[in-house]
Design a protein around this motif. Structure first.
Motif, PDB file in Angstrom:
ATOM      1  N   VAL A  73       0.867  -1.349   0.259  1.00 59.61           N
ATOM      2  CA  VAL A  73      -0.502  -0.007   0.048  1.00 59.61           C
ATOM      3  C   VAL A  73       0.869   1.405  -0.235  1.00 59.61           C
ATOM      4  O   VAL A  73       0.146   1.944  -0.353  1.00 59.61           O
ATOM      5  N   ALA A  78      -0.922  -0.431  -8.250  1.00 59.54           N
ATOM      6  CA  ALA A  78      -2.999  -0.780  -7.455  1.00 59.54           C
ATOM      7  C   ALA A  78      -2.023  -2.851  -8.327  1.00 59.54           C
ATOM      8  O   ALA A  78      -1.394  -2.228  -9.902  1.00 59.54           O
ATOM      9  N   MET A  79      -2.500  -3.468  -8.198  1.00 59.98           N
ATOM     10  CA  MET A  79      -2.413  -4.811  -8.702  1.00 59.98           C
ATOM     11  C   MET A  79      -3.705  -4.820  -9.631  1.00 59.98           C
ATOM     12  O   MET A  79      -5.087  -5.443  -8.927  1.00 59.98           O
ATOM     13  N   GLU A  94     -18.925  -1.352  -3.495  1.00 57.83           N
ATOM     14  CA  GLU A  94     -17.700  -2.243  -2.797  1.00 57.83           C
ATOM     15  C   GLU A  94     -16.864  -2.693  -3.573  1.00 57.83           C
ATOM     16  O   GLU A  94     -15.611  -2.262  -2.518  1.00 57.83           O
ATOM     17  N   PHE A  98     -13.131  -0.303  -2.390  1.00 54.73           N
ATOM     18  CA  PHE A  98     -13.006  -1.268  -1.236  1.00 54.73           C
ATOM     19  C   PHE A  98     -11.574  -0.553  -0.421  1.00 54.73           C
ATOM     20  O   PHE A  98     -11.320  -0.426   0.338  1.00 54.73           O
ATOM     21  N   PRO A  99     -11.261  -0.229  -1.631  1.00 52.76           N
ATOM     22  CA  PRO A  99      -8.850   0.604  -1.413  1.00 52.76           C
ATOM     23  C   PRO A  99      -9.143   1.415  -0.625  1.00 52.76           C
ATOM     24  O   PRO A  99      -9.230   1.986   0.584  1.00 52.76           O
ATOM     25  N   ARG A 101     -12.191   2.600   1.630  1.00 53.54           N
ATOM     26  CA  ARG A 101     -12.865   2.591   2.902  1.00 53.54           C
ATOM     27  C   ARG A 101     -11.440   2.106   3.597  1.00 53.54           C
ATOM     28  O   ARG A 101     -11.628   2.374   4.510  1.00 53.54           O
ATOM     29  N   VAL A 102     -10.819   1.059   2.849  1.00 50.20           N
ATOM     30  CA  VAL A 102      -9.162   0.999   4.113  1.00 50.20           C
ATOM     31  C   VAL A 102      -8.592   2.333   4.819  1.00 50.20           C
ATOM     32  O   VAL A 102      -8.536   2.128   5.473  1.00 50.20           O
ATOM     33  N   ARG A 146     -11.143  -1.831  -9.384  1.00 51.39           N
ATOM     34  CA  ARG A 146     -10.284  -1.595  -8.046  1.00 51.39           C
ATOM     35  C   ARG A 146      -8.974  -0.551  -8.276  1.00 51.39           C
ATOM     36  O   ARG A 146      -8.712  -0.020  -6.943  1.00 51.39           O
ATOM     37  N   ARG A 150      -7.808   3.764  -6.796  1.00 44.62           N
ATOM     38  CA  ARG A 150      -6.681   4.615  -5.605  1.00 44.62           C
ATOM     39  C   ARG A 150      -5.328   5.169  -5.678  1.00 44.62           C
ATOM     40  O   ARG A 150      -4.317   6.185  -5.925  1.00 44.62           O
TER      41      ARG A 150
END
Lengths: 358, 295
Positions: A73, A78-79, A94, A98-99, A101-102, A146, A150
């Motif tokens: 991170v 980003a993968m 969602e 996700f990233p 929210r983290v 996703r 990021r």
């Protein structure tokens, strides 16, 4: 400044050396493809850049900072995984969020970024669906979404198209290239498919058993392969190889004895002595019917008619497979002998160690 | 016409062994129990049909509802504890820790040891004079005189639950471990790449994806625990003063202890109805979960 810099990077799993010292520079905005056969270490190398595998030796720099000991991170990457790695119990929204929210971003920011990604990837109408209800291509886009939210420095793709059927694969290939143009981000893409590598890459890195065999643009690799491995790997159908022996070399011209096929003289100033073993390479698409600086007679075993192309498969007297690719329908059929020719400047020559001789 | 008839005969022939087995082993005893529950069968050669009298007696007696309630409380605490310990154990066994395989093997003894031997071992541990638990508590000064755990109603009730949990936990652990290992590793790697920590990954990925397994295991464990006989019988035989008498113990005592087969059969039918309800819930849950997966 390089966006990514690998300095003599190595990876070993106990006794097995998977990556044997790789040096590579990737510039900002470049689309780099790692290509090679199964087991060559390309996925391991990508996972090392991602931070999913530890580096046994050497340094990985991203944006000028050594990231060897940083968790994924903090690397600015980003993968996108081969299996997409979507969370089956979460909606598309969602999954993409996700990233964020983290990171505990405010809801308004999450909404903004997810909507922007969904718009780019044409997923706006799917946001409330679960991954299980999506097609392979849509799942792929969610996985990319996703990664996009990021806003990474570098996108890493691990064989992202290998689970798709041929038609969808070529469609997604174009989508990914357009995405690269639009985002302008650095992308590193792993594949075993040389067609993907040739069509998408700014720069191809050909890997062979844990080492870099050659780095270059797709056309450099096609026209000037450094060695037998790259010559055989890039191009489809693959390059024909004929074993021969140098009979004379005068500093400007090399004469190579090809056994029953005769002797070919090639313009090379390389210092190869008489009696040395060499390999002559000629791409199937560089063959012509009947004419050329050098001709050989073959009898096709199988003829494939593809409409736009015709492919002849035959065997040379010494047992090597020999393939010819011709535009349209050259009116040849299996079992009927034909004469094929090629020009000297399209011949590749490799010494006994497999290194190209130009 | 003929070919479809022979196809039916062929199908019946293939099904016959299983059907005969079910008829002899399941259907006949079940039917006989239901018939028996409407009789005054006891230890004598003949018996008469008495209608609903057995049912009226057991529900009118008052202590049967107490037994039902006790069975539910016993089952609830046992299943809940097994599920919590089993899931936590599976989480630890699933974590990348050195010596993982050794720990996996170490979870097995309660399952491997013959059940009766395991229960006798617990019986000795609960013994007031020679038991390990009473001894340790005395040595550490927590209690000042021997504590015969199985001699008091409350402690005996919880002691039987502890033993049931000890025997049942490995099954839950292995099942939950298998469920955890079926979650693709990629999901965790993707979450780790996105910066999700260990606890966050457990809460947002592991736990939601374990819900089907948790539900299935809970219901299976519920059915087995509700019918659990040997642990209580060997440790307390339902005592002291009926404080560990669950429905299955009560049924056995009535039918085999008091030789009131008719009344015992009525109690068995009530158990059967409860367990059938659990099975219906279980099958509906499984169907719903598999539909959810197909979506």
């Amino acid at each position: 400044m390089s966006e990514l810099s690998l300095k003599h990077v190595q990876k070993s799993f106990s006794e097995a050396h998977i990556i044997k010292g790789i040096d590579l520079e990737v510039s900002e905005g470049e689309f780099v493809v790692f290509v090679g056969p199964s087991g060559c270490g390309k996925s391991t190398l990508l996972r090392m850049i991602a931070g999913l595998e530890e580096v046994s030796a050497g340094e990985i720099e991203i944006g000028g900072r050594v990231v060897n000991d940083l968790p994924p991170v903090q690397r600015g990457i980003a993968m996108v995984f081969q299996s997409y790695a979507l969370y089956p119990h979460m909606t598309v929204y969602e999954n993409i969020a996700f990233p964020l929210r983290v990171e505990r971003l405010p809801q308004a920011e999450v909404d903004k970024r997810v909507s922007a990604a969904a718009k780019v990837l044409q997923l706006e109408s799917r946001l409330q669906q679960r991954p299980g209800t999506l097609s392979g291509g849509q799942r792929q886009r969610v996985a990319i979404g996703r990664a996009i939210v990021r806003q990474p420095r570098i996108f890493l793709f691990d064989e992202p198209l290998s689970n798709l059927d041929a038609a969808l694969r070529s469609e997604m290939r174009i989508e990914l290239m357009e995405l690269h143009k639009r985002l302008g981000s650095t992308m590193i893409y792993v594949t075993h498919d040389q067609v993907e590598a040739m069509t998408m890459a700014d720069k191809i890195v050909v890997l062979d058993v844990g080492t870099i065999s050659q780095v270059g643009s797709p056309l450099q690799l096609y026209h000037k392969p450094d060695n037998l491995f790259v010559a055989g790997f890039i191009g489809s159908p693959k390059m024909n190889f004929i074993n021969g022996t140098v009979t004379s070399a005068d500093g400007t011209t090399l004469a190579v004895d090809l056994g029953a096929l005769g002797t070919i003289s090639l313009p090379r100033d390389a210092k190869l002595g008489a009696g040395q073993s060499v390999t002559v390479g000629i791409r199937p698409e560089h063959l012509q019917l009947g004419t050329g600086d050098f001709t050989l007679d073959i009898t096709p075993r199988i003829v494939e008619h593809l409409g736009i192309h015709t492919v002849l498969y035959s065997t040379l007297p010494a047992g090597e497979n020999f393939v010819g690719l011709f535009e349209g329908d050259p009116k040849v059929s299996d079992g009927q002998p034909v004469t094929l020719g090629f020009t000297r400047d399209q011949v590749h020559l490799f010494d006994s160690a497999g290194k190209a001789v130009y | 016409m003929t070919s479809s008839r022979s196809a039916v005969m062929f199908a019946l022939a293939l099904l016959a062994p299983a059907l005969i087995y079910i008829l002899i082993i399941v259907a006949y005893p079940l039917f006989d129990t239901v018939v028996l529950s409407f009789t005054n069968a006891a230890l004598r050669p003949t018996y008469d049909f008495v209608g609903w009298a057995n049912y009226e007696r057991i529900f009118g007696a008052g202590n049967f509802t107490e037994v039902i309630l006790r069975t539910f409380i016993w089952t609830f605490f046992s299943v809940a504890t097994k599920m919590i310990i089993g899931t936590l154990g599976a989480t630890l066994l699933n974590a990348a820790i050195p010596g993982q395989s050794v720990f996996r093997i170490l979870t097995m003894p309660p399952w491997i040891v013959p059940m009766a031997i395991g229960i006798f071992m617990w019986g000795w541990m609960y013994n007031g004079q020679f038991g390990m638990i009473s001894g340790i508590l005395q040595n550490t000064g927590i209690i000042d005189k021997p504590w015969p755990i199985l001699a008091y109603g409350d402690s005996a009730f919880w002691a039987t639950i502890v033993t049931d949990v000890w025997i049942g936990v490995p099954m839950v652990t292995i099942y939950m471990l298998a469920a955890m290992q079926s979650i693709p590793k990629d999901l965790y790697e993707a979450a780790w790449t996105d910066g999700a920590g260990r606890f966050y990954r457990f809460r947002r990925i592991t736990l939601p994806l374990l819900v089907p397994a948790l539900l299935t295991m809970s219901l299976l464990s519920l059915i087995a625990t509700f019918n659990s006989f040997d642990i209580i019988w060997i440790l307390t035989q339902g005592g002291p003063s009926g404080s560990t008498t669950t429905m299955i113990i009560d049924t056995y005592k009535t039918a085999m202890g008091s030789r009131k087969y008719g009344e015992g059969a009525a109690r068995a039918v009530v158990i059967c109805i409860f367990v059938s309800l659990f099975c219906i819930v279980y099958f509906r849950a499984v169907r719903k979960l598999s539909q959810g997966e197909a979506k």
